[in-house]
Design a protein around this motif. Structure first.
Motif, PDB file in Angstrom:
ATOM      1  N   TYR A  73      -8.355   1.221  -3.887  1.00 50.09           N
ATOM      2  CA  TYR A  73      -8.889   1.037  -2.492  1.00 50.09           C
ATOM      3  C   TYR A  73      -9.974   0.261  -2.825  1.00 50.09           C
ATOM      4  N   ASN A  83      -5.642   0.703   5.006  1.00 44.74           N
ATOM      5  CA  ASN A  83      -5.204   1.529   3.906  1.00 44.74           C
ATOM      6  C   ASN A  83      -5.027   2.882   4.320  1.00 44.74           C
ATOM      7  N   THR A 114      -1.721   5.151   3.675  1.00 47.59           N
ATOM      8  CA  THR A 114      -1.733   6.092   2.679  1.00 47.59           C
ATOM      9  C   THR A 114      -1.180   7.307   3.299  1.00 47.59           C
ATOM     10  N   TYR A 121       2.895   1.358  -3.495  1.00 49.48           N
ATOM     11  CA  TYR A 121       1.961   1.955  -4.493  1.00 49.48           C
ATOM     12  C   TYR A 121       1.427   3.429  -4.462  1.00 49.48           C
ATOM     13  N   VAL A 122       0.861   3.841  -3.285  1.00 45.48           N
ATOM     14  CA  VAL A 122       0.546   5.128  -3.251  1.00 45.48           C
ATOM     15  C   VAL A 122       1.529   6.302  -3.434  1.00 45.48           C
ATOM     16  N   ASN A 123       2.841   5.921  -2.945  1.00 41.34           N
ATOM     17  CA  ASN A 123       3.793   6.901  -3.246  1.00 41.34           C
ATOM     18  C   ASN A 123       4.438   6.871  -4.816  1.00 41.34           C
ATOM     19  N   THR A 150      -4.683  10.381 -11.147  1.00 44.17           N
ATOM     20  CA  THR A 150      -4.305   9.992  -9.703  1.00 44.17           C
ATOM     21  C   THR A 150      -5.612   9.462  -9.046  1.00 44.17           C
ATOM     22  N   LEU A 153      -6.085   5.499  -7.540  1.00 41.39           N
ATOM     23  CA  LEU A 153      -6.285   5.481  -6.194  1.00 41.39           C
ATOM     24  C   LEU A 153      -7.573   4.803  -5.676  1.00 41.39           C
ATOM     25  N   ILE A 166       0.801  -1.106   0.023  1.00 40.70           N
ATOM     26  CA  ILE A 166      -0.181   0.112  -0.032  1.00 40.70           C
ATOM     27  C   ILE A 166       0.966   1.084  -0.025  1.00 40.70           C
ATOM     28  N   ILE A 170       2.110   6.389  -7.236  1.00 45.99           N
ATOM     29  CA  ILE A 170       1.133   7.215  -7.899  1.00 45.99           C
ATOM     30  C   ILE A 170       1.095   8.602  -7.814  1.00 45.99           C
ATOM     31  N   ALA A 209       2.443   7.271   3.042  1.00 47.77           N
ATOM     32  CA  ALA A 209       2.981   7.572   1.910  1.00 47.77           C
ATOM     33  C   ALA A 209       2.706   9.128   1.580  1.00 47.77           C
TER      34      ALA A 209
END
Length: 353
Positions: A77, A121, A125, A52-54, A69, A73, A49, A56, A128
């Motif tokens: 989620y 999450n 998140t 991946y978020v970083n 974006t 995201l 998580i 994006i 990140a």
């Protein structure tokens, strides 16, 4: 750069190893069914998580692709909610991780499910986002530090150039005093020679002023032409063989400027490379001033045999660089070297709306 990369990823590895132990310890305090195996199997999804978020944020949000974006995201989620559901309530995952730790009797509970989603999450998140912000600030600091280092390097080089230039002025100034004394002594003995010494001194002073660090980048065309004619007059008195260089002037030389010693560079090139001893075919320098600029055209027959002087091949390159530095896109230079003749055209034109 490579050393910094290894250091950063070693830090990440140590952080996640520490977090596995931390995750195990905190959860074990409230549930003694928690095992280290559960931590080892759970934390990699937290890592996924986070990274991946970083990614994006780094590759899409930073480039201004906001809509993409949000879509990526939101899709992630949604998929993560499915993964969390099966991880918490499926018999396979409960047996794999630790059923007594995850849930009891596989009973679904909305509050527990939403809490799990927010913890898994939401927490990573936010982590990140904080890491992305930290990396952005670090990149800004690196850019500022690089700019400061370049400025310091430039200032150091400039000081070195200034010192070299000032040191180079010492001997010419001493020679200038000698020329002045010689002129005074020769005034009554040989007035013609005294005038020649005086002209030589003026030319040397012109060169000194042109090469000072704080000197002018450009002077009037008329002043540059005066220096050129002074130079040719002196050379006419010292050269063993008579030379023929025809200087043609058209237009008002007071209208535009030129970097100092430009014409002397061109004439110096003639003395090295051109055939200038034939009166029927002299070398020519034509300066034409027009409404929005001027042209300098040089034409000559090439010298046959050895050069009369050392040629470093830098004179014309330096001249081109100086003109480009002063006039930018308003300047162009064209050379034609084929056959027995050489031609050069320097064009300075100022375009106005």
């Amino acid at each position: 750069m490579l050393k910094r990369f290894y250091l950063e990823w070693n830090t990440h590895i140590y952080f996640w190893l520490f977090y596995i132990l931390y995750f195990f310890g905190v959860n074990y305090l409230g549930n003694d069914n928690m095992s280290l195996k559960s931590s080892i199997l759970t934390v990699p999804y937290f890592m996924f998580i986070f990274y991946y978020v970083n990614c994006i944020l780094k590759y899409f949000y930073r480039n201004g692709r906001i809509v993409l974006t949000v879509i990526l995201l939101a899709a992630f989620y949604l998929l993560s909610s499915v993964v969390v559901y099966f991880a918490v309530y499926s018999k396979f995952s409960i047996n794999l991780i630790n059923g007594a730790y995850v849930v009891q009797n596989y009973k679904f509970h909305w509050g527990q499910y939403i809490q799990s989603l927010l913890v898994i999450n939401g927490n990573f998140t936010i982590l990140a986002l904080l890491y992305y912000h930290y990396k952005g600030k670090l990149a800004e600091l690196d850019a500022k530090l690089e700019a400061v280092n370049k400025q310091l390097e430039a200032e150091t080089k400039m000081k070195s150039y200034e010192y070299a230039a000032f040191s180079a002025q010492v001997t010419p100034h001493m020679m200038g005093n000698i020329f002045i004394n010689l002129r005074k002594q020769l005034q009554h003995v040989d007035p013609a020679l005294a005038r020649q010494v005086n002209e030589t001194y003026k030319l040397m002073k012109f060169y000194m002023d042109a090469h000072q660090v704080e000197g002018k980048e450009r002077i009037l065309l008329s002043d540059e032409v005066d220096a050129l004619q002074r130079y040719l007059a002196i050379q006419g008195n010292v050269e063993e063989v008579r030379f023929y260089i025809d200087v043609q002037l058209t237009g008002n030389l007071m209208r535009f400027t030129i970097p100092p010693t430009t014409l002397q560079t061109l004439v110096g090139n003639l003395f090295k490379h051109a055939e200038i001893t034939d009166p029927a075919e002299p070398a020519r320098i034509a300066i034409e001033v027009m409404d929005r600029g001027y042209t300098i055209a040089v034409s000559n027959r090439k010298r046959r045999g050895a050069l009369t002087g050392v040629s470093h091949g830098k004179g014309m390159r330096n001249l081109h660089a100086r003109m480009r530095y002063v006039y930018g896109d308003n300047f162009s230079m064209r050379e034609e070297k084929g056959g027995d003749y050489y031609q050069l055209c320097i064009n300075v034109q100022f375009v106005t709306d």
